[in-house]
Design a protein around this motif. Structure first.
Motif, short mmCIF file in Angstrom:
data_model
loop_
_atom_site.label_atom_id
_atom_site.label_comp_id
_atom_site.label_asym_id
_atom_site.label_seq_id
_atom_site.Cartn_x
_atom_site.Cartn_y
_atom_site.Cartn_z
N ALA A 1 0.73 -1.09 -0.54
CA ALA A 1 -0.16 -0.26 0.41
C ALA A 1 0.83 1.27 0.42
O ALA A 1 0.19 2.10 -0.59
N ALA A 2 1.90 1.35 1.14
CA ALA A 2 3.51 2.44 0.73
C ALA A 2 3.99 2.14 -0.62
O ALA A 2 4.86 3.82 -0.88
N SER A 3 3.60 1.70 -1.82
CA SER A 3 4.86 1.67 -2.45
C SER A 3 4.92 2.33 -3.84
O SER A 3 5.52 2.81 -4.71
N GLY A 4 2.99 3.00 -4.11
CA GLY A 4 2.88 4.11 -4.65
C GLY A 4 1.90 3.24 -5.53
O GLY A 4 0.82 3.00 -4.88
N ASN A 5 2.39 3.24 -6.87
CA ASN A 5 0.45 3.20 -7.88
C ASN A 5 0.43 2.17 -7.90
O ASN A 5 0.22 1.02 -8.83
N CYS A 6 -0.36 1.29 -6.16
CA CYS A 6 -0.68 0.10 -6.27
C CYS A 6 -1.93 -0.12 -5.53
O CYS A 6 -2.39 0.60 -4.56
N ARG A 7 -2.95 -0.52 -5.72
CA ARG A 7 -4.15 -1.19 -5.04
C ARG A 7 -4.43 -2.71 -5.24
O ARG A 7 -3.79 -3.17 -5.79
N VAL A 8 -4.73 -3.09 -3.15
CA VAL A 8 -4.67 -4.21 -3.56
C VAL A 8 -5.88 -4.53 -3.25
O VAL A 8 -7.00 -3.93 -2.41
N LEU A 9 -6.07 -5.76 -4.43
CA LEU A 9 -7.95 -5.95 -4.20
C LEU A 9 -8.27 -7.85 -2.86
O LEU A 9 -7.00 -7.93 -3.69
N LEU A 10 -9.22 -7.49 -2.04
CA LEU A 10 -8.83 -8.88 -1.34
C LEU A 10 -9.93 -9.70 -1.38
O LEU A 10 -10.83 -8.88 -1.57
N PHE A 11 -9.48 -10.95 -1.33
CA PHE A 11 -9.99 -11.69 -2.00
C PHE A 11 -10.78 -13.18 -1.21
O PHE A 11 -9.57 -13.19 -0.08
N GLY A 12 -11.86 -13.46 -0.77
CA GLY A 12 -11.93 -14.86 0.26
C GLY A 12 -13.54 -14.98 0.26
O GLY A 12 -14.92 -14.59 -0.36
N GLY A 13 -13.72 -16.06 1.13
CA GLY A 13 -15.67 -16.20 0.99
C GLY A 13 -15.65 -16.61 3.38
O GLY A 13 -14.64 -17.45 3.57
N GLY A 14 -16.50 -16.82 2.73
CA GLY A 14 -17.70 -17.41 3.92
C GLY A 14 -17.36 -15.74 4.54
O GLY A 14 -16.85 -14.94 4.88
N GLN A 15 -18.14 -16.50 5.83
CA GLN A 15 -19.00 -14.88 6.19
C GLN A 15 -17.92 -14.67 7.69
O GLN A 15 -17.64 -13.25 7.13
N LYS A 16 -17.11 -15.10 8.20
CA LYS A 16 -16.07 -14.91 9.09
C LYS A 16 -14.96 -14.26 8.45
O LYS A 16 -13.95 -13.08 8.82
N GLU A 17 -14.36 -14.76 7.30
CA GLU A 17 -13.18 -14.77 6.10
C GLU A 17 -14.21 -12.88 5.61
O GLU A 17 -13.19 -11.95 5.78
N VAL A 18 -15.32 -12.89 5.32
CA VAL A 18 -15.20 -11.25 4.47
C VAL A 18 -15.38 -9.74 5.50
O VAL A 18 -14.96 -9.25 5.51
N GLY A 19 -15.91 -10.43 7.26
CA GLY A 19 -15.26 -10.01 8.56
C GLY A 19 -13.96 -9.11 8.69
O GLY A 19 -13.53 -8.30 8.59
#
Length: 327
Positions: free
Chosen positions: A190-208
């Motif tokens: 996130a601090a490296s510059g022109n970069c966006r991180v998209l978070l993937f997962g499934g399941g209610q606990k993981e989503v939270g």
């Protein structure tokens, strides 16, 4: 992992149609492949037990003229179904999972640390046994897909940003890098510059958990649980890189030729489950730990009790490989 092989078989054998019988959740993976017919099996409902598997066999036989059966699973259910076909005179071939070699690879003492035949190649062998051509390469199965409007409404346009997927979860703890340490990798990216991180997962606990993680970093966005598989695949196809455990997201990204930095703990690329077309040079793992791999699938508890195979990996090891990918 079956999809690249089936696509190659269909490309090399234009007279062939494949009826792909599997869990109904994976239908989106067959979209756009000519002559690949998706046939959902409901093994917990209509097709449960031997009577249900016989109904499955009858349903397939009524709708399609089956000439041969490729059993890419070789478990009790698939053996029963293929036996029904064999009794009607159909040709049958089944995968050899190489259990002896994998057992030697994962035993505690006197390990034989040698690469096993990849699962991709084992699938290809099954089709060759049926007389079909199948020469596997590494080219992506699918081209990148345009982002649907519903996805764009959440992500916004990509423009010149680098998009990195981060899928930090796995079915078993032994295959999962500690989330607190993965957050350090996320912070560095996130601090490296022109970069966006998209978070993937499934399941209610993981989503939270992923929503909480994204809230702490403006450059991160949780897409977990927000889209059906078809739209999530389109999003994955637009990534510049993916960070994944030895898990499904590695294989989904591989279908689109997205480079994956994969993190391995109890399991090992030598067991044959590296993503299609992926380089082992991008795998992050502790190579001098005598107890690993201790499992083919990561479903055995750590007998040491300290999960050293994951705990000893430093977040910067992952970050460095990701940065080299996006550069």
């Amino acid at each position: 992992m079956t999809v690249p092989v089936m696509k190659q078989v269909l490309d090399e054998n234009p007279q062939v149609q494949i009826v792909f019988v599997t869990n109904r959740n994976w239908g989106a993976l067959c979209a756009g492949i000519p002559r690949l017919v998706f046939f959902p099996a409901d093994v917990k409902g209509e097709h449960k037990g031997v009577p249900g598997l016989y109904r499955l066999f009858r349903s397939i036989s009524r709708q399609y003229r089956i000439d041969a059966v490729a059993d890419l699973h070789n478990v009790l259910r698939s053996r029963i179904v293929r036996t029904f076909f064999r009794l009607t005179g159909k040709r049958v071939a089944a995968i050899d999972k190489g259990r002896a070699g994998k057992k030697a690879l994962t035993r505690r003492e006197n390990k034989v640390l040698e690469p096993q035949t990849s699962t991709i190649e084992r699938y290809a062998i099954v089709f060759r046994q049926l007389g079909l051509h199948c020469t596997m390469g590494t080219r992506p199965v699918f081209a990148p897909q345009p982002l649907p409007e519903r996805v764009l409404a959440v992500t916004g346009p990509k423009n010149t940003q680098r998009w990195i997927g981060l899928a930090p979860f796995a079915t078993y703890r032994e295959k999962m890098y500690p989330l607190s340490k993965m957050e350090m990798t996320l912070a560095a990216l996130a601090a490296s510059g022109n970069c966006r991180v998209l978070l993937f997962g499934g399941g209610q606990k993981e989503v939270g958990q992923l929503n909480e993680l994204a809230a702490r970093y403006p450059q991160a966005l949780s897409v977990a649980g927000r889209f059906p598989l078809e739209e999530e695949l389109a999003l994955i196809s637009q990534l510049d890189g993916m960070i994944s455990m030895d898990s499904a997201n590695m294989h989904l990204a591989s279908l689109y030729g997205v480079p994956v930095v994969s993190v391995w703990g109890a399991t090992h690329p030598y067991a044959g489950f590296m993503g299609y077309g992926q380089s082992e040079q991008r795998a992050v793992q502790i190579t001098d730990l005598g107890c690993r791999p201790c499992s083919v699938f990561g479903n055995k508890p750590c007998f040491r009790g300290d999960h050293a195979c994951m705990e000893w990996i430093k977040p910067e090891q992952i970050t460095e490989k990701v940065i080299s990918v996006i550069r």
